[in-house]
Motif scaffolding. Structure first.
Motif, mmCIF file in Angstrom:
data_model
loop_
_atom_site.group_PDB
_atom_site.id
_atom_site.type_symbol
_atom_site.label_atom_id
_atom_site.label_comp_id
_atom_site.label_asym_id
_atom_site.label_seq_id
_atom_site.Cartn_x
_atom_site.Cartn_y
_atom_site.Cartn_z
ATOM 1 N N GLY A 142 -11.214 -0.064 -0.628
ATOM 2 C CA GLY A 142 -10.183 0.017 0.411
ATOM 3 C C GLY A 142 -10.779 0.318 1.772
ATOM 4 N N THR A 181 -11.785 -1.685 4.201
ATOM 5 C CA THR A 181 -11.335 -2.471 5.347
ATOM 6 C C THR A 181 -10.155 -1.791 6.049
ATOM 7 O OG1 THR A 181 -11.919 -4.367 3.992
ATOM 8 C CG2 THR A 181 -10.862 -4.835 6.094
ATOM 9 N N TYR A 217 0.869 -1.183 0.000
ATOM 10 C CA TYR A 217 0.000 0.000 0.000
ATOM 11 C C TYR A 217 0.902 1.228 0.000
ATOM 12 C CZ TYR A 217 -3.820 -3.013 1.770
ATOM 13 O OH TYR A 217 -4.763 -3.979 1.949
ATOM 14 N N GLN A 259 -9.825 5.993 2.633
ATOM 15 C CA GLN A 259 -8.870 5.943 3.755
ATOM 16 C C GLN A 259 -8.451 7.346 4.159
ATOM 17 O OE1 GLN A 259 -6.031 3.383 1.833
ATOM 18 N NE2 GLN A 259 -7.292 1.563 2.137
HETATM 19 P P1 AMP Z 1 -11.507 -3.571 0.364
HETATM 20 O O1 AMP Z 1 -12.422 -2.530 -0.209
HETATM 21 O O2 AMP Z 1 -11.179 -3.296 1.783
HETATM 22 O O3 AMP Z 1 -12.018 -4.962 0.136
HETATM 23 O O4 AMP Z 1 -10.090 -3.447 -0.392
HETATM 24 C C1 AMP Z 1 -9.923 -3.731 -1.756
HETATM 25 C C2 AMP Z 1 -8.500 -4.123 -2.102
HETATM 26 O O5 AMP Z 1 -7.635 -2.987 -2.086
HETATM 27 C C3 AMP Z 1 -7.882 -5.123 -1.144
HETATM 28 O O6 AMP Z 1 -7.259 -6.127 -1.928
HETATM 29 C C4 AMP Z 1 -6.842 -4.326 -0.366
HETATM 30 O O7 AMP Z 1 -5.758 -5.149 0.010
HETATM 31 C C5 AMP Z 1 -6.431 -3.271 -1.355
HETATM 32 N N1 AMP Z 1 -6.012 -1.990 -0.733
HETATM 33 C C6 AMP Z 1 -6.592 -1.364 0.319
HETATM 34 N N2 AMP Z 1 -5.964 -0.209 0.569
HETATM 35 C C7 AMP Z 1 -4.966 -0.069 -0.332
HETATM 36 C C8 AMP Z 1 -3.969 0.936 -0.590
HETATM 37 N N3 AMP Z 1 -3.896 2.061 0.108
HETATM 38 N N4 AMP Z 1 -3.127 0.715 -1.601
HETATM 39 C C9 AMP Z 1 -3.218 -0.398 -2.343
HETATM 40 N N5 AMP Z 1 -4.125 -1.386 -2.169
HETATM 41 C C10 AMP Z 1 -5.006 -1.229 -1.173
#
Ligand code: AMP
Length: 449
Positions: free
Chosen positions: A52, A54, A22, A29
Motif C-alpha cells: 500500500g 503508493t 479503502y 500508510q
Molecule cells: P501498492 O503497494 O501501492 O502497489 O498497493 C497494493 C494494493 O493495495 C493496490 O491494489 C492498492 O489499490 C491496494 N490498497 C492500498 N491501500 C489500501 C487500503 N488502505 N485498503 C485497501 N486496499 C489498499
C-alpha cells in the motif's frame, strides 16, 4: 487503528479512496501519511510492492499540491514504464475529486513531443523513469525548481538498472528544501549513499507485511490465440482428470457458453451466474459442494455466494480487470497446506495484466506448456488404471451377478478384458486427440523484469 480522516487526509481524497474500497489505512500508510503531511520530513521506508505504499506517499503529496500553481510540485521517480503508468493511474484515482489536478507520467518509449506539450500546458505531479526525465531536463522542457516532494519508488531496482548517475543529476536540480521519501524492498550499499547525500535526518520505517498472495498457490499462465482459448481449456481439464475447480469467466453470456460447450463435449460441468433463478443457483452450488460436479463455470459475482475453497484448480478464462479479483478467485485453492494451481488462459493482449499481478503479488507466474494430445491420453489412461486398482468393490451386491458376467466374457483372456475396459473410457479422448491440431502457445517474447 486510526482512520484515514484521523491521519489527516482531506475530504476530497477521502471520498475518492472510499470509492476505491479503502476502508482503513494499511500499516505503511498509518506511519507515512501523517509524517509526510508535515514539513521537512524525510522518510526511508523498507517496504515491498503490495504493502500500500503508493497511497502512503500519494495521498499526502496530492493533498499538498497547490492546484492554482501549474508547476511540478512533486516528483516520483520509479524504475519502469509499467510502474510509472501504474503510479500515475493511482494518483489520478486518488485525486478524482480535486479539480484540475494534473499528473503526468514520463517514460521512455513513448512520444517525447506529447510529453513536452503536456508539460508546457502545466502539470502538478511528474511521475518519471530517470532516463526520460533527464532527457526532458536537458531539453529545458521541465522545470523542477518548484518541487517540494521527491519520492524514489523501488529505489533498489533503480540502482540495479544503472540509474544512479541519472538520479544524482536529477536530484541536483531539485531545491534542497524539499521533503524526500525513499521506498525500497532492500537496502543495498548504494541506497545508503543516496540517503547520506540527499536526506536530512530521515525517519526509518520497516513494513513487513505484504500482500503476497497465498504461498501454496502456483500461478501458471497459458498464452494462446483468442480462437484457441476454449480448446486450451479442454486440454488443461483433460490433463488433470481429477480436477475439482471453478472456471471463472468475465460475463454471464460467456459463462453460459463455456458451460454449454463443456457439457456438450462430455464434461461434468455446469454454470453459475446471475441470470439463473435462485433455485437453479442453489441446486448447482449444492451439486458442486458435494463434488457431484467437477467443473463449475462461474462469474465472479455469482461465485461469491459459494463457500467452497478446497479446489484443486482455479481457471481464469481470461484475466479479471483488477488484481483483487485475481487474488480472490485464486484464494479458493491452495488451502489447508495443499498446493493449488491457479491457471490463467489468456491472449497476448493480457500480457500487461500478468505483469501487474506479478508486481503486486510479488510473485512470478510460470509459463505453462500446453500438454500434447499424447501426454493427455497417457495421463488419462493411467488415471483410469489407477481407479480400477483402487475402486471399492461391493462384494455383496455384485457377487450374484458375477457368474453370468464371467460366462459372458469367458472367451476373452485377461489382457483382452483389461484392454477393452480401459478403451471404453479412453476412446473418446483418443478419437479427439488423434486428429486434433496441437495448440500454439503464442511466443510472447515475455520477459520478466
Ligand atoms: P501498492 O503497494 O501501492 O502497489 O498497493 C497494493 C494494493 O493495495 C493496490 O491494489 C492498492 O489499490 C491496494 N490498497 C492500498 N491501500 C489500501 C487500503 N488502505 N485498503 C485497501 N486496499 C489498499
Amino acid at each position: 487503528m486510526k482512520t484515514f480522516e484521523e491521519l489527516g487526509v482531506a475530504s476530497p481524497i477521502l471520498k475518492a479512496i472510499q470509492e476505491l474500497g479503502y476502508e482503513s489505512p494499511m500499516p505503511v500508510q498509518e506511519e507515512v501519511i501523517p509524517f509526510l503531511l508535515g514539513e521537512d520530513n524525510d522518510v526511508i521506508a523498507l517496504a515491498q510492492t503490495g504493502t500500500g505504499k503508493t497511497a502512503a506517499y500519494g495521498l499526502p503529496i496530492l493533498q499538498k499540491i497547490n492546484v492554482s500553481d501549474y508547476h511540478p510540485q512533486a516528483l516520483v521517480l520509479c524504475p519502469t514504464r509499467e510502474l510509472c503508468l501504474q503510479i500515475a493511474d493511482d494518483l489520478n484515482d486518488y485525486s478524482k475529486y480535486i479539480d484540475n489536478l494534473k499528473v503526468l507520467p514520463v517514460y521512455g518509449g513513448s512520444s517525447i513531443e506529447s510529453q513536452i506539450k503536456t508539460l508546457k500546458r502545466g502539470v502538478h505531479i511528474v511521475v518519471a523513469t530517470p532516463g526520460r526525465l533527464l532527457d526532458l531536463m536537458n531539453r529545458k522542457t521541465v522545470d523542477l525548481s518548484g518541487v517540494k516532494n521527491v519520492i524514489l519508488d523501488e529505489a533498489d531496482e533503480m540502482l540495479n538498472m544503472g540509474f544512479t548517475d541519472s538520479i544524482n543529476a536529477i536530484l541536483a536540480e531539485v531545491p534542497a528544501s524539499r521533503n524526500m521519501l525513499l521506498f525500497s524492498a532492500t537496502m543495498p550499499q548504494g541506497i545508503a549513499g543516496i540517503t547520506r547525500k540527499y536526506m536530512k535526518n530521515p525517519k526509518e520505517i520497516v513494513i513487513g507485511v505484504k500482500n503476497e498472495g497465498n504461498k501454496n498457490i502456483r500461478n501458471v499462465y497459458y498464452m494462446v490465440h483468442a480462437r484457441d482459448k476454449y480448446l486450451a481449456l479442454k486440454r488443461i481439464v483433460d490433463y488433470y482428470p481429477n480436477i475439482y475447480g471453478i472456471v471463472f469467466c468475465r460475463t454471464r453470456k460467456e459463462t453460459q457458453e463455456i458451460a454449454d460447450k463443456l457439457i456438450q463435449d462430455g464434461y461434468n460441468a455446469d454454470s453459475l451466474h446471475g441470470e439463473l433463478s435462485q433455485a437453479q443457483r442453489d441446486y448447482v452450488m449444492q451439486k458442486f459442494r458435494v463434488k457431484n460436479l467437477q467443473l463449475l463455470v462461474a462469474t465472479d459475482v455469482a461465485a461469491r455466494g459459494l463457500d467452497v475453497d478446497n479446489l484443486t484448480h482455479v481457471i481464469h478464462y481470461g484475466l479479471p480487470d483488477d488484481v483483487e479479483s485475481y487474488t480472490h478467485r485464486s484464494g479458493r485453492t491452495g488451502r489447508a497446506g495443499k498446493t493449488g494451481i491457479s491457471i490463467a488462459i489468456c491472449h497476448i493482449k493480457e500480457k500487461g495484466k500478468i505483469r501487474e499481478i506479478e508486481r503486486i503479488l510479488n510473485k512470478k507466474f510460470e509459463k505453462g506448456e500446453m500438454p500434447s494430445g499424447k501426454a493427455i491420453c497417457e495421463k488419462q489412461l493411467f488415471n483410469l488404471v489407477d481407479q480400477i486398482e483402487k475402486v471399492k468393490v461391493n462384494e455383496e451386491e455384485i457377487s450374484p451377478l458375477m457368474p453370468s458376467i464371467f460366462r459372458k466374457l469367458e472367451w476373452l483372456d485377461k489382457e483382452d478384458i483389461i484392454k477393452r475396459m480401459v478403451s471404453l473410457e479412453f476412446n473418446r479422448l483418443l478419437d479427439y486427440y488423434r486428429d486434433a491440431d496441437e495448440i500454439e502457445i503464442v511466443d510472447d517474447v515475455y520477459q520478466l523484469r
